[in-house]
Design an enzyme around this catalytic site. Structure first.
Site, PDB file in Angstrom:
ATOM      1  N   THR A   1       0.817  -1.207   0.000  1.00  0.00           N
ATOM      2  CA  THR A   1       0.000   0.000   0.000  1.00  0.00           C
ATOM      3  C   THR A   1       0.856   1.265   0.000  1.00  0.00           C
ATOM      4  O   THR A   1       1.992   1.254   0.498  1.00  0.00           O
ATOM      5  CB  THR A   1      -0.916   0.001   1.251  1.00  0.00           C
ATOM      6  OG1 THR A   1      -1.514   1.287   1.399  1.00  0.00           O
ATOM      7  CG2 THR A   1      -0.142  -0.298   2.529  1.00  0.00           C
ATOM      8  N   ASP A   2       0.286   2.353  -0.512  1.00  0.00           N
ATOM      9  CA  ASP A   2       0.994   3.656  -0.468  1.00  0.00           C
ATOM     10  C   ASP A   2       1.208   4.131   0.970  1.00  0.00           C
ATOM     11  O   ASP A   2       2.058   4.989   1.225  1.00  0.00           O
ATOM     12  CB  ASP A   2       0.224   4.719  -1.271  1.00  0.00           C
ATOM     13  CG  ASP A   2      -1.208   4.969  -0.808  1.00  0.00           C
ATOM     14  OD1 ASP A   2      -1.671   4.323   0.148  1.00  0.00           O
ATOM     15  OD2 ASP A   2      -1.883   5.820  -1.427  1.00  0.00           O
ATOM     16  N   GLU A   3       0.427   3.562   1.921  1.00  0.00           N
ATOM     17  CA  GLU A   3       0.520   4.043   3.306  1.00  0.00           C
ATOM     18  C   GLU A   3       1.867   3.749   3.945  1.00  0.00           C
ATOM     19  O   GLU A   3       2.207   4.343   4.971  1.00  0.00           O
ATOM     20  CB  GLU A   3      -0.603   3.442   4.161  1.00  0.00           C
ATOM     21  CG  GLU A   3      -1.974   3.829   3.641  1.00  0.00           C
ATOM     22  CD  GLU A   3      -3.081   3.765   4.685  1.00  0.00           C
ATOM     23  OE1 GLU A   3      -2.777   3.645   5.883  1.00  0.00           O
ATOM     24  OE2 GLU A   3      -4.243   3.851   4.285  1.00  0.00           O
TER      25      GLU A   3
ATOM     26  N   TYR B   1      -1.640  -0.207  11.222  1.00  0.00           N
ATOM     27  CA  TYR B   1      -1.873  -0.936   9.958  1.00  0.00           C
ATOM     28  C   TYR B   1      -0.701  -0.706   8.999  1.00  0.00           C
ATOM     29  O   TYR B   1      -0.111  -1.660   8.465  1.00  0.00           O
ATOM     30  CB  TYR B   1      -3.179  -0.458   9.303  1.00  0.00           C
ATOM     31  CG  TYR B   1      -3.255  -0.768   7.815  1.00  0.00           C
ATOM     32  CD1 TYR B   1      -3.412  -2.077   7.366  1.00  0.00           C
ATOM     33  CD2 TYR B   1      -3.140   0.252   6.856  1.00  0.00           C
ATOM     34  CE1 TYR B   1      -3.452  -2.363   6.003  1.00  0.00           C
ATOM     35  CE2 TYR B   1      -3.179  -0.025   5.497  1.00  0.00           C
ATOM     36  CZ  TYR B   1      -3.337  -1.335   5.072  1.00  0.00           C
ATOM     37  OH  TYR B   1      -3.370  -1.625   3.727  1.00  0.00           O
TER      38      TYR B   1
ATOM     39  N   LYS C   1       2.168  -3.348   7.395  1.00  0.00           N
ATOM     40  CA  LYS C   1       2.384  -3.562   5.960  1.00  0.00           C
ATOM     41  C   LYS C   1       3.841  -3.245   5.596  1.00  0.00           C
ATOM     42  O   LYS C   1       4.451  -3.927   4.767  1.00  0.00           O
ATOM     43  CB  LYS C   1       1.427  -2.688   5.130  1.00  0.00           C
ATOM     44  CG  LYS C   1      -0.044  -3.057   5.226  1.00  0.00           C
ATOM     45  CD  LYS C   1      -0.392  -4.413   4.648  1.00  0.00           C
ATOM     46  CE  LYS C   1      -0.335  -4.451   3.139  1.00  0.00           C
ATOM     47  NZ  LYS C   1      -0.864  -5.749   2.598  1.00  0.00           N
TER      48      LYS C   1
HETATM   49  P1  NAD Z   1     -10.258  -6.620   2.782  1.00  0.00           P
HETATM   50  O1  NAD Z   1     -10.184  -6.320   4.231  1.00  0.00           O
HETATM   51  O2  NAD Z   1     -11.484  -6.287   2.019  1.00  0.00           O
HETATM   52  O3  NAD Z   1      -9.975  -8.180   2.538  1.00  0.00           O
HETATM   53  C1  NAD Z   1      -9.016  -8.893   3.242  1.00  0.00           C
HETATM   54  C2  NAD Z   1      -9.269 -10.388   3.028  1.00  0.00           C
HETATM   55  O4  NAD Z   1      -8.218 -11.110   3.693  1.00  0.00           O
HETATM   56  C3  NAD Z   1     -10.585 -10.879   3.618  1.00  0.00           C
HETATM   57  O5  NAD Z   1     -11.247 -11.726   2.699  1.00  0.00           O
HETATM   58  C4  NAD Z   1     -10.159 -11.655   4.862  1.00  0.00           C
HETATM   59  O6  NAD Z   1     -11.046 -12.708   5.200  1.00  0.00           O
HETATM   60  C5  NAD Z   1      -8.804 -12.188   4.417  1.00  0.00           C
HETATM   61  N1  NAD Z   1      -7.912 -12.492   5.562  1.00  0.00           N
HETATM   62  C6  NAD Z   1      -7.640 -11.710   6.629  1.00  0.00           C
HETATM   63  N2  NAD Z   1      -6.791 -12.342   7.463  1.00  0.00           N
HETATM   64  C7  NAD Z   1      -6.490 -13.526   6.877  1.00  0.00           C
HETATM   65  C8  NAD Z   1      -5.639 -14.613   7.249  1.00  0.00           C
HETATM   66  N3  NAD Z   1      -4.926 -14.595   8.390  1.00  0.00           N
HETATM   67  N4  NAD Z   1      -5.560 -15.685   6.425  1.00  0.00           N
HETATM   68  C9  NAD Z   1      -6.291 -15.721   5.262  1.00  0.00           C
HETATM   69  N5  NAD Z   1      -7.109 -14.722   4.882  1.00  0.00           N
HETATM   70  C10 NAD Z   1      -7.197 -13.631   5.672  1.00  0.00           C
HETATM   71  O7  NAD Z   1      -8.974  -5.906   2.152  1.00  0.00           O
HETATM   72  P2  NAD Z   1      -8.803  -5.184   0.715  1.00  0.00           P
HETATM   73  O8  NAD Z   1      -9.213  -3.787   0.826  1.00  0.00           O
HETATM   74  O9  NAD Z   1      -9.348  -6.072  -0.325  1.00  0.00           O
HETATM   75  O10 NAD Z   1      -7.198  -5.194   0.627  1.00  0.00           O
HETATM   76  C11 NAD Z   1      -6.521  -6.323   0.076  1.00  0.00           C
HETATM   77  C12 NAD Z   1      -5.024  -6.052   0.132  1.00  0.00           C
HETATM   78  O11 NAD Z   1      -4.730  -4.876  -0.619  1.00  0.00           O
HETATM   79  C13 NAD Z   1      -4.498  -5.793   1.553  1.00  0.00           C
HETATM   80  O12 NAD Z   1      -3.253  -6.439   1.671  1.00  0.00           O
HETATM   81  C14 NAD Z   1      -4.339  -4.274   1.611  1.00  0.00           C
HETATM   82  O13 NAD Z   1      -3.290  -3.933   2.484  1.00  0.00           O
HETATM   83  C15 NAD Z   1      -4.009  -3.948   0.170  1.00  0.00           C
HETATM   84  N6  NAD Z   1      -4.395  -2.608  -0.311  1.00  0.00           N
HETATM   85  C16 NAD Z   1      -5.685  -2.183  -0.162  1.00  0.00           C
HETATM   86  C17 NAD Z   1      -6.059  -0.937  -0.703  1.00  0.00           C
HETATM   87  C18 NAD Z   1      -7.476  -0.427  -0.594  1.00  0.00           C
HETATM   88  O14 NAD Z   1      -7.747   0.702  -0.999  1.00  0.00           O
HETATM   89  N7  NAD Z   1      -8.426  -1.206  -0.109  1.00  0.00           N
HETATM   90  C19 NAD Z   1      -5.090  -0.153  -1.335  1.00  0.00           C
HETATM   91  C20 NAD Z   1      -3.778  -0.621  -1.442  1.00  0.00           C
HETATM   92  C21 NAD Z   1      -3.456  -1.860  -0.937  1.00  0.00           C
HETATM   93  O1  DAU Z   2      -4.126   4.188   0.679  1.00  0.00           O
HETATM   94  C1  DAU Z   2      -4.401   2.819   0.594  1.00  0.00           C
HETATM   95  C2  DAU Z   2      -5.199   2.407   1.815  1.00  0.00           C
HETATM   96  O2  DAU Z   2      -6.516   2.924   1.626  1.00  0.00           O
HETATM   97  C3  DAU Z   2      -5.237   0.908   2.035  1.00  0.00           C
HETATM   98  O3  DAU Z   2      -3.932   0.449   2.301  1.00  0.00           O
HETATM   99  C4  DAU Z   2      -6.166   0.564   3.211  1.00  0.00           C
HETATM  100  O4  DAU Z   2      -6.288  -0.840   3.335  1.00  0.00           O
HETATM  101  C5  DAU Z   2      -7.533   1.156   2.932  1.00  0.00           C
HETATM  102  O5  DAU Z   2      -8.380   0.927   4.036  1.00  0.00           O
HETATM  103  C6  DAU Z   2      -7.426   2.658   2.666  1.00  0.00           C
HETATM  104  O6  DAU Z   2      -7.018   3.365   3.868  1.00  0.00           O
HETATM  105  P1  DAU Z   2      -7.636   4.802   4.266  1.00  0.00           P
HETATM  106  O7  DAU Z   2      -7.461   4.996   5.711  1.00  0.00           O
HETATM  107  O8  DAU Z   2      -7.145   5.857   3.345  1.00  0.00           O
HETATM  108  O9  DAU Z   2      -9.179   4.507   3.868  1.00  0.00           O
HETATM  109  P2  DAU Z   2     -10.561   4.865   4.621  1.00  0.00           P
HETATM  110  O10 DAU Z   2     -11.655   4.556   3.661  1.00  0.00           O
HETATM  111  O11 DAU Z   2     -10.613   4.273   5.981  1.00  0.00           O
HETATM  112  O12 DAU Z   2     -10.458   6.448   4.783  1.00  0.00           O
HETATM  113  C7  DAU Z   2     -10.311   7.291   3.644  1.00  0.00           C
HETATM  114  C8  DAU Z   2     -10.237   8.725   4.169  1.00  0.00           C
HETATM  115  O13 DAU Z   2     -11.509   9.093   4.708  1.00  0.00           O
HETATM  116  C9  DAU Z   2      -9.242   8.931   5.292  1.00  0.00           C
HETATM  117  O14 DAU Z   2      -8.672  10.229   5.190  1.00  0.00           O
HETATM  118  C10 DAU Z   2     -10.100   8.834   6.555  1.00  0.00           C
HETATM  119  C11 DAU Z   2     -11.414   9.428   6.100  1.00  0.00           C
HETATM  120  N1  DAU Z   2     -12.638   8.884   6.739  1.00  0.00           N
HETATM  121  C12 DAU Z   2     -12.791   7.533   6.775  1.00  0.00           C
HETATM  122  C13 DAU Z   2     -13.921   6.970   7.344  1.00  0.00           C
HETATM  123  C14 DAU Z   2     -14.099   5.492   7.429  1.00  0.00           C
HETATM  124  C15 DAU Z   2     -13.623   9.742   7.195  1.00  0.00           C
HETATM  125  O15 DAU Z   2     -13.468  10.980   7.115  1.00  0.00           O
HETATM  126  N2  DAU Z   2     -14.746   9.195   7.742  1.00  0.00           N
HETATM  127  C16 DAU Z   2     -14.939   7.846   7.842  1.00  0.00           C
HETATM  128  O16 DAU Z   2     -15.991   7.414   8.377  1.00  0.00           O
END
Ligand code: NAD
Ligand code: DAU
Length: 334
Positions: free
Chosen positions: A124-126, A148, A152
């Site tokens: 992730t970019d985080e 988190y 990562k």
């Molecule tokens: P998500 O939370 O929707 O899905 C995570 C999945 O992993 C779920 O199906 C969960 O059951 C499974 N899981 C959790 N713990 C596990 C374990 N111990 N063994 C097997 N399975 C397990 O997450 P997402 O948003 O789909 O993110 C997927 C990946 O992409 C993550 O690694 C996250 O860090 C990365 N990522 C997410 C975003 C985003 O915007 N959502 C952006 C960049 C990177």
């Molecule tokens: O940047 C990539 C990441 O994006 C992934 O690695 C993470 O898994 C994914 O959860 C996401 O993280 P963020 O913290 O950026 O996403 P979130 O949707 O939780 O929040 C987006 C922005 O909105 C952040 O600045 C926090 C804000 N926020 C979030 C929630 C849930 C609010 O203002 N109100 C809210 O209720």
């Protein structure tokens, strides 16, 4: 190609499985997922029964199980499995250490022992932390701020060590914020859409001026396909669409698309350690692998809104379950 996808019942993993099954008619997928609160087999109804897809319920920290799957002969591992929500990591860090760090190490070790030809760590970019100016390149230092992001970043460092020490052919991808179908409604966009559909308030943390860079989940999946086929072992690739929005801009746009009043916006206490801005330089993946994003933010947001409007039973089931209790706990904590 036979791929072990981990975390394939979550948001991005399930979109990736749909993408690969429809794009590559001879590729096979085993999906290893623990089915935590975020994993949902409803996301995979369309591939259930497909002879090229198999689901295995299990934990990526279970070395024996991972070994037994790799023994079948796996060409590539794509590791999506993670605890993914920043707010949850602030309330309880340990599951993030277990899955994101120990789980990744278990997969790396299995890949090393069974000589898996390619390992993709979906990061992730985080991990770069926050920046008010400029963009992060792949060589930028890691400076994670939330538990988190720290977990990562630790996983990325373990990947680096397995490449340097054992030449495990792995690639790390670092993507920005995704939007699209099947995202659990604890994250900003699905939370806002589903609350607006119920005429409930939309909580905005702090001043709402934090910036995220949004990409369609479909573009992310396509980028991962490029990396799978063309990525160089030992390399890191940033993935983004360069579509930065403050949270307020995003929610204003979303409410306009939905025809809902801006008065639904409610400012709430800020997230502790809230990163101000994420921004990625994507020159490397575009020049070296020829990938570029194809969906505009507006297209992706409209499609996402439509998906949630048309899949009410999917999100209502989630919002009426354990999640409801989590949401109350989260706000009482602040
Ligand atoms: P998500 O939370 O929707 O899905 C995570 C999945 O992993 C779920 O199906 C969960 O059951 C499974 N899981 C959790 N713990 C596990 C374990 N111990 N063994 C097997 N399975 C397990 O997450 P997402 O948003 O789909 O993110 C997927 C990946 O992409 C993550 O690694 C996250 O860090 C990365 N990522 C997410 C975003 C985003 O915007 N959502 C952006 C960049 C990177
Ligand atoms: O940047 C990539 C990441 O994006 C992934 O690695 C993470 O898994 C994914 O959860 C996401 O993280 P963020 O913290 O950026 O996403 P979130 O949707 O939780 O929040 C987006 C922005 O909105 C952040 O600045 C926090 C804000 N926020 C979030 C929630 C849930 C609010 O203002 N109100 C809210 O209720």
């Amino acid at each position: 190609m036979k791929i072990l996808v981990t975390g394939g019942a979550g948001f991005i993993g399930s979109n990736f499985i749909h993408y690969i099954i429809s794009e590559h008619s001879d590729w096979e997928i085993i999906n290893l997922d623990k089915l935590t609160y975020a994993g949902n087999l409803e996301n995979l109804k369309n591939v259930e029964g497909n002879p090229r897809y198999r689901f295995v319920r299990g934990d990526i920290t279970d070395g024996k199980l991972v070994g037994s799957l790799l023994q079948e002969g796996i060409d590539a591992i794509v590791n999506f499995a993670a605890e993914s929500h920043v707010d949850r990591s602030i309330l309880d860090v340990l599951p993030f250490i277990e899955t994101n760090i120990k789980g990744t190490q278990t997969l790396l070790e299995g890949a090393h022992q069974y000589k898996v030809g390619k390992f993709i760590q979906v990061s992730t970019d985080e991990v770069y932390g926050s920046t008010e100016k400029g963009k992060f390149i792949e060589e930028s230092p890691l400076s994670p701020n939330s538990p988190y992001a720290a977990s990562k970043a630790a996983a990325d460092l373990l990947c680096h060590a397995y490449w340097k020490t054992y030449q495990l052919p792995l690639v790390i991808t670092r993507c920005s914020n995704n939007l699209g179908p099947f995202q659990f409604p604890e994250k900003l966009i699905p939370l806002a859409i589903t609350n607006a559909l119920e005429d409930k308030s939309i909580p905005i943390y702090g001043d709402g001026l934090n910036i995220r860079d949004w990409i369609s989940v479909l573009d992310h999946c396509r980028a991962l396909d490029f990396v799978l086929q063309k990525g160089e072992p030992g390399e890191i690739y940033n993935i983004a669409a360069n579509q930065e929005k403050t949270n307020l801009e995003l929610i204003h746009e979303l409410l306009d698309i939905m025809g809902k009043p801006q008065s639904l916006i409610t400012f709430v206490t800020d997230r502790p350690g809230h990163d101000r801005r994420y921004a990625l330089d994507i020159t490397k993946i575009t020049r070296e692998l020829g990938w570029k994003p194809t969906y505009s933010f507006e297209q992706a947001l409209t499609a996402t809104v439509n998906w949630y409007v048309n899949h009410e039973s999917w999100w209502r089931q989630i919002k009426s379950g354990d999640y409801a209790g989590y949401y109350d706990r989260m706000y009482s904590h602040r």
